[in-house]
Enzyme design. Structure first.
Site, PDB file in Angstrom:
ATOM      1  N   ARG A 268      34.123  37.185  38.412  1.00 33.48           N
ATOM      2  CA  ARG A 268      34.708  35.948  37.919  1.00 33.48           C
ATOM      3  C   ARG A 268      34.304  34.771  38.813  1.00 33.48           C
ATOM      4  O   ARG A 268      33.955  34.946  39.969  1.00 33.48           O
ATOM      5  CB  ARG A 268      36.228  36.063  37.853  1.00 33.48           C
ATOM      6  CG  ARG A 268      36.719  37.060  36.811  1.00 33.48           C
ATOM      7  CD  ARG A 268      38.236  37.092  36.782  1.00 33.48           C
ATOM      8  NE  ARG A 268      38.734  37.907  35.672  1.00 33.48           N
ATOM      9  CZ  ARG A 268      38.963  39.207  35.755  1.00 33.48           C
ATOM     10  NH1 ARG A 268      38.728  39.851  36.902  1.00 33.48           N
ATOM     11  NH2 ARG A 268      39.419  39.893  34.704  1.00 33.48           N
ATOM     12  N   LYS A 297      40.702  24.175  54.357  1.00 31.64           N
ATOM     13  CA  LYS A 297      41.228  22.813  54.228  1.00 31.64           C
ATOM     14  C   LYS A 297      40.373  21.968  53.288  1.00 31.64           C
ATOM     15  O   LYS A 297      39.141  22.009  53.334  1.00 31.64           O
ATOM     16  CB  LYS A 297      41.279  22.158  55.612  1.00 31.64           C
ATOM     17  CG  LYS A 297      41.953  20.786  55.613  1.00 31.64           C
ATOM     18  CD  LYS A 297      41.987  20.189  57.012  1.00 31.64           C
ATOM     19  CE  LYS A 297      42.639  18.816  56.994  1.00 31.64           C
ATOM     20  NZ  LYS A 297      42.642  18.203  58.346  1.00 31.64           N
ATOM     21  N   HIS A 371      31.025  32.684  32.147  1.00 26.58           N
ATOM     22  CA  HIS A 371      31.916  33.789  31.770  1.00 26.58           C
ATOM     23  C   HIS A 371      31.249  34.712  30.754  1.00 26.58           C
ATOM     24  O   HIS A 371      31.590  35.890  30.652  1.00 26.58           O
ATOM     25  CB  HIS A 371      33.229  33.241  31.195  1.00 26.58           C
ATOM     26  CG  HIS A 371      34.355  34.225  31.254  1.00 26.58           C
ATOM     27  ND1 HIS A 371      35.202  34.331  32.339  1.00 26.58           N
ATOM     28  CD2 HIS A 371      34.767  35.159  30.364  1.00 26.58           C
ATOM     29  CE1 HIS A 371      36.084  35.280  32.114  1.00 26.58           C
ATOM     30  NE2 HIS A 371      35.853  35.793  30.934  1.00 26.58           N
ATOM     31  N   ARG A 374      29.805  38.166  31.755  1.00 28.67           N
ATOM     32  CA  ARG A 374      30.670  39.351  31.758  1.00 28.67           C
ATOM     33  C   ARG A 374      30.589  40.083  30.420  1.00 28.67           C
ATOM     34  O   ARG A 374      30.529  41.316  30.356  1.00 28.67           O
ATOM     35  CB  ARG A 374      32.119  38.947  32.052  1.00 28.67           C
ATOM     36  CG  ARG A 374      32.316  38.472  33.488  1.00 28.67           C
ATOM     37  CD  ARG A 374      33.695  37.849  33.711  1.00 28.67           C
ATOM     38  NE  ARG A 374      34.797  38.759  33.419  1.00 28.67           N
ATOM     39  CZ  ARG A 374      35.206  39.739  34.222  1.00 28.67           C
ATOM     40  NH1 ARG A 374      34.594  39.954  35.380  1.00 28.67           N
ATOM     41  NH2 ARG A 374      36.235  40.494  33.886  1.00 28.67           N
ATOM     42  N   HIS A 398      39.699  44.592  34.535  1.00 23.55           N
ATOM     43  CA  HIS A 398      40.620  44.347  33.433  1.00 23.55           C
ATOM     44  C   HIS A 398      41.863  45.199  33.604  1.00 23.55           C
ATOM     45  O   HIS A 398      41.781  46.323  34.095  1.00 23.55           O
ATOM     46  CB  HIS A 398      39.980  44.717  32.089  1.00 23.55           C
ATOM     47  CG  HIS A 398      38.994  43.708  31.608  1.00 23.55           C
ATOM     48  ND1 HIS A 398      38.052  43.991  30.644  1.00 23.55           N
ATOM     49  CD2 HIS A 398      38.780  42.410  31.960  1.00 23.55           C
ATOM     50  CE1 HIS A 398      37.315  42.919  30.420  1.00 23.55           C
ATOM     51  NE2 HIS A 398      37.732  41.956  31.203  1.00 23.55           N
ATOM     52  N   TYR A 408      49.967  54.876  35.039  1.00 25.22           N
ATOM     53  CA  TYR A 408      49.459  56.181  35.440  1.00 25.22           C
ATOM     54  C   TYR A 408      48.006  56.148  35.929  1.00 25.22           C
ATOM     55  O   TYR A 408      47.564  57.062  36.609  1.00 25.22           O
ATOM     56  CB  TYR A 408      49.564  57.172  34.271  1.00 25.22           C
ATOM     57  CG  TYR A 408      50.960  57.700  34.065  1.00 25.22           C
ATOM     58  CD1 TYR A 408      51.468  58.712  34.867  1.00 25.22           C
ATOM     59  CD2 TYR A 408      51.780  57.160  33.084  1.00 25.22           C
ATOM     60  CE1 TYR A 408      52.753  59.191  34.690  1.00 25.22           C
ATOM     61  CE2 TYR A 408      53.074  57.633  32.889  1.00 25.22           C
ATOM     62  CZ  TYR A 408      53.554  58.647  33.700  1.00 25.22           C
ATOM     63  OH  TYR A 408      54.833  59.116  33.528  1.00 25.22           O
TER      64      TYR A 408
END
Length: 473
Positions: A268, A297, A371, A374, A398, A408
């Site tokens: 990303r 900063k 993007h 991806r 994801h 699980y």
């Protein structure tokens, strides 16, 4: 054996006196009626009822329940002028408190709720803001997301129901809010407000402000189907053209390397943009994107790390290592992998890749954007038929929509397969520098080599599995 407590009588209560200690000083005297009810006789002669119990949900440092003390009121015999709380009335309070405890309710918490109601702090806005404080501490979301959640309530919810008492709000009130937002065409805001309304009312139930949530029905509320947003991704058939245009691009060399790095790793934007050299182990071939980063900063959002708020591993292919070695020539003196060209202490612009793509004559709204890389990678990996779906989703970072499944499987990282996967994707891209080769053709080449006894050790396990599946079919 438990001590048997003899119940008090009005006569004993009326005649009770404070104790006198060894120094002759009067101190409190404590008379037990049993089951947590006590009459406290003070040196002044005042007699006060107290209910004392163990607060199971409020533990001390040793893990034991702390004492909860409720002052019921001052004692006076029934029938006496100016009576406050008689013995029978005190027992009535005790019965109520014991019933609350038996039902899992802490009596002190329940009293606080009643006090909140009396102080007119029982309106929806006050409770929603209280929820927001708890949400900010526990959600793990970015500060901007947390702020936006409150801003949405301030814009669309508080004006409609903010002043209403929470136990007066109906399901219809909540539906009206969502209809109002939806009518403005803000489908995504509508979904988020819906989820947070459910959360606020669940919070109110847990605090004892209300017994039942009017937002329960919202989960199944039908809303207008909005067109799902898809980021434009370049057809794989155009990869040779893409690499030729990138090669001919006249932009900053670091910009071109960043674009190529983005395509190979399909991470990303913020994960790449704020990358630090300390996150890379080139010997092991691993890039570990931390859950959060040390903010820099004057660099907005530089604290952002992995999207899922836990460390995310990106295996580094041979090609990506080569790209990084070249990147070092431009940013090696900086702690940042992709620093700004004018200041090594800052970061490359968020729009760098999209600007590069525009310069390469691509429309970033309809053809391809950062993007979209991806989507290109996920599509090719899926079409190849070589990789486990969970391994692909894990590398994409994801989170599954199935919460039970996620509970699980979230700890399973499929790292070995993901290493092979990232090597495969980089080699596939490299193969497409000259002419287009489909993911299926690349797979068939590997399978054919295996049939001929020439097998890449790197893909050995995958090829054996594929051939076994083909033999069984």
């Amino acid at each position: 054996m438990a001590k048997i407590v003899k119940p008090l009588t009005d006569t004993k209560c009326a005649s009770a006196k404070p104790k006198q200690n060894a120094q002759g000083k009067f101190v409190n005297s404590k008379l037990a009626d049993g089951n947590g009810l006590y009459l406290i006789v003070r040196p002044s002669g005042t007699k006060t009822w107290q209910f004392i119990y163990g607060r199971k949900h409020h533990l001390n440092d040793k893990g034991k329940p702390t004492d909860g003390v409720i002052t019921i009121g001052d004692y006076s015999k029934a029938g006496v002028k100016g009576v406050l709380v008689s013995l029978d009335d005190a027992r009535g309070y005790r019965k109520c408190y014991l019933s609350q405890i038996a039902n899992g309710i802490d009596p002190i918490d329940a009293l606080k709720v009643e006090e909140t109601k009396l102080n007119n702090r029982f309106d929806f806005e006050w409770i929603a803001r209280d929820w927001h404080v708890a949400y900010a501490k526990s959600s793990g979301c970015h500060d901007s997301t947390i702020s936006k959640s409150l801003r949405n309530f301030e814009m669309y919810v508080f004006p409609m129901i903010g002043a209403k008492l929470i136990d007066e709000i109906t399901a219809r009130d909540l539906s009206a809010i969502l209809e109002h937002i939806e009518a403005k065409g803000f489908g995504e805001v509508c979904d988020k407000v819906k989820r947070r309304l459910v959360a606020v009312f669940a919070f109110a139930v847990s605090k004892g402000y209300i017994e039942r949530s009017p937002a329960i029905h919202l989960k199944d509320t039908l809303t207008q189907k909005r067109e799902e947003k898809h980021y434009p991704k370049l057809s794989l058939t155009r990869l040779p053209e893409f690499f030729q245009r990138l090669k001919n691009d006249t932009g900053n060399p670091l910009t071109k390397l960043y674009t190529e790095f983005a395509l190979h790793t399909f991470a990303r934007s913020s994960e790449m943009m704020f990358a630090r050299w300390s996150e890379f182990d080139l010997e092991k071939g691993i890039w570990t994107i931390p859950a959060t980063r040390t903010p820099v900063k004057d660099c907005k959002n530089s604290h952002r790390g992995a999207k899922m708020k836990k460390d995310h591993i990106v295996p580094l292919s041979r090609q990506v290592k080569s790209i990084l070695e070249e990147v070092r020539l431009y940013s090696g003196t900086s702690n940042h992998v992709f620093p700004a060209d004018h200041d090594l202490n800052k970061f490359i612009s968020e729009n760098t890749v999209n600007k590069t793509l525009t310069r390469m004559k691509y429309d970033t709204k309809t053809e391809v954007c950062l993007h979209g890389f991806r989507g290109m990678a996920r599509g090719a990996l899926g079409v190849s038929g070589l990789f486990d779906r969970d391994a692909m989703e894990r590398q994409m970072s994801h989170k599954t929509d199935n919460e039970v499944e996620w509970a699980y499987t979230h700890h399973i990282d499929h790292l070995e397969e993901r290493k092979i996967m990232m090597d495969w994707w980089s080699e596939y891209l490299e193969l497409n520098h000259g002419q287009y080769v489909s993911p299926q053709e690349f797979r068939e080449t590997l399978l054919q080599d295996a049939r001929n006894g020439v097998q890449s050790f790197k893909y050995g396990k995958l090829i054996k599995l594929q051939m076994a599946m083909m033999a069984a079919s």
